[in-house]
Each structure stands twice: as structure tokens, then as C-alpha cells.
Design an enzyme around this catalytic site. Structure first.
Site, PDB file in Angstrom:
ATOM      1  N   HIS A   1     -48.831 -47.095   5.401  1.00  0.00           N
ATOM      2  CA  HIS A   1     -49.909 -48.050   5.170  1.00  0.00           C
ATOM      3  C   HIS A   1     -49.726 -48.731   3.821  1.00  0.00           C
ATOM      4  CE1 HIS A   1     -52.552 -47.113   8.588  1.00  0.00           C
ATOM      5  NE2 HIS A   1     -52.096 -45.877   8.469  1.00  0.00           N
TER       6      HIS A   1
ATOM      7  N   ARG B   1     -34.211 -30.843  -1.056  1.00  0.00           N
ATOM      8  CA  ARG B   1     -32.984 -30.950  -1.839  1.00  0.00           C
ATOM      9  C   ARG B   1     -31.846 -30.262  -1.091  1.00  0.00           C
ATOM     10  NH1 ARG B   1     -33.787 -32.454  -7.121  1.00  0.00           N
ATOM     11  NH2 ARG B   1     -35.970 -32.466  -7.852  1.00  0.00           N
TER      12      ARG B   1
ATOM     13  N   LYS C   1     -26.908 -26.439   0.636  1.00  0.00           N
ATOM     14  CA  LYS C   1     -25.584 -26.055   1.113  1.00  0.00           C
ATOM     15  C   LYS C   1     -24.882 -27.253   1.724  1.00  0.00           C
ATOM     16  CE  LYS C   1     -26.336 -21.144   2.194  1.00  0.00           C
ATOM     17  NZ  LYS C   1     -26.224 -20.105   3.262  1.00  0.00           N
TER      18      LYS C   1
END
Length: 210
Positions: A104, A171, A174
Site C-alpha cells: 500500500h 540473512r 549457508k
């Protein structure tokens, strides 16, 4: 025309039961459970590929953009898909996931947010990904091939192929090392954006010290 086709942002009965069956054609072996809420209409595309499944209580909405689902993909219980979104083949979406290509507008504080319109940015989830339960995928994000999103993650940036992300915001924790044939933990400054695995190597998750 919009008022004729929609009421309270949902397609009217005649659109769902008379028009949609004439327009939308899905692949063979598709399963869309009865309790799925299909807020879809021919104003945008809605396509499900061969042998894919949409589980109970999922909401699919193509009101502001296409929703495309590939082959052999499973959309888990109580997931919400708001286009524009393109989901590849052999993808697993677990439970309670939100994939929303809509935001929005809010820039003018003197106008109620619901009167300021919306912005859209397409989401792309490439082949062979696994999205864990209770995750959120933000508008404009691309998740690369064979990437994994851990449960409860909020993904606001692109995810490179063959990586595992977790957290809020998500984040990278691996990446697949094609030379070692292992999934390894890496420091943030070691992140690779293009690291496809070699054929014949193992692809199970394994710590660097294993």
C-alpha cells in the site's frame, strides 16, 4: 466493468462459477482443495502447472497481478499468494506462508492509506526451492534455484541460488560449495551470488566442520 465483476475486492458469483471455468486452464493432475479461497478473475493470469497441489485454506489473489505456479509444486495449508508472483516447478511452500507482490502507498499523511492506492512488484521463486512455515516473502524479491528459507523468516532481499537464509530480516547462513560438495556456513563477506552445485555431489545440508 470492475464494479460488475467485483464486490468488496472479491470476484462476484458469476465470475467465479461461470466465467473463470471458461478462461482458466490448469495442467493435468492438478489438485486445488475445496476449501481454497480463489479470489481470481480473468483481469490477470492464474495458472497451475502439471501435478501441483494447493492445500486447504490457502488464499490465491490475482487482483493486481498474475499468479503462476509451475509443475510438481505444493502450496501448503493456510498460505496466502497475492500476485504478481511466479512460482517455479518442484517448489515446496510449507504452512502459513505469505507471498505478496502488493504494497500500500502511504506517503501522504493527510490521506488515509487505503485511499492512496497500491504498488506492485513481482515475486519470483525459482525451481526446487523450499520455503519454511510462517515465512513472509516481500514484493519484488527473487529466490534463486534450490534455495531454502528457514521457518519464520522475513525475506526482503533477493536470495541467491543454492543458499539457505533465516531470520528477520532473513540473512544467508549457508551456501552450497560445489568444490566440497557440501552446504557450508559462511561469513557475510564470503557470500557468493552464483554458486551452482556440481553434478553427482551430495546436496544434503551439512555443517562446515562435519
Amino acid at each position: 466493468m470492475h464494479r460488475l465483476m467485483f464486490r468488496n475486492a472479491r470476484p462476484r458469483w458469476w465470475v467465479k462459477h461461470l466465467l473463470n471455468p471458461l478462461v482458466f486452464r490448469h495442467g493435468k493432475g492438478v489438485v486445488i482443495r475445496r476449501q481454497t479461497v480463489l479470489n481470481v478473475s480473468p483481469i490477470n493470469r492464474f495458472r497451475v502447472g502439471h501435478h501441483s497441489t494447493i492445500e486447504e485454506y490457502t488464499v490465491v489473489d490475482n487482483g493486481v497481478g498474475d499468479v503462476i505456479i509451475g509443475n510438481y509444486t505444493r502450496i501448503g495449508i493456510r498460505t496466502t499468494l497475492i500476485g504478481p508472483a511466479n512460482i517455479g516447478s518442484h517448489v515446496i511452500l510449507a504452512q502459513n506462508i505469505v507471498v505478496s507482490g502488493l504494497n500500500h502507498s502511504y506517503e501522504d499523511p493527510d490521506i488515509p492509506i487505503h485511499q492512496q492506492g497500491v504498488k506492485v512488484a513481482s515475486i519470483r521463486i525459482e525451481d526446487d526451492c523450499w520455503i519454511g512455515s510462517n515465512s513472509f516473502i516481500a514484493a519484488g524479491v527473487t529466490i534463486g534455484k534450490h534455495a531454502i528459507v528457514a521457518a519464520g523468516s522475513t525475506v526482503t532481499k533477493d536470495v541467491p541460488p543454492y543458499t539457505i537464509v533465516a531470520g528477520n530480516p532473513a540473512r544467508i547462513i549457508k551456501q552450497y560449495d560445489k568444490g566440497k560438495g557440501l552446504w557450508v556456513r559462511i561469513a557475510h563477506n564470503e557470500i557468493r551470488t552464483d554458486n551452482p552445485p556440481q553434478s553427482g555431489k551430495r546436496s544434503h545440508v551439512q555443517n562446515q566442520d562435519e
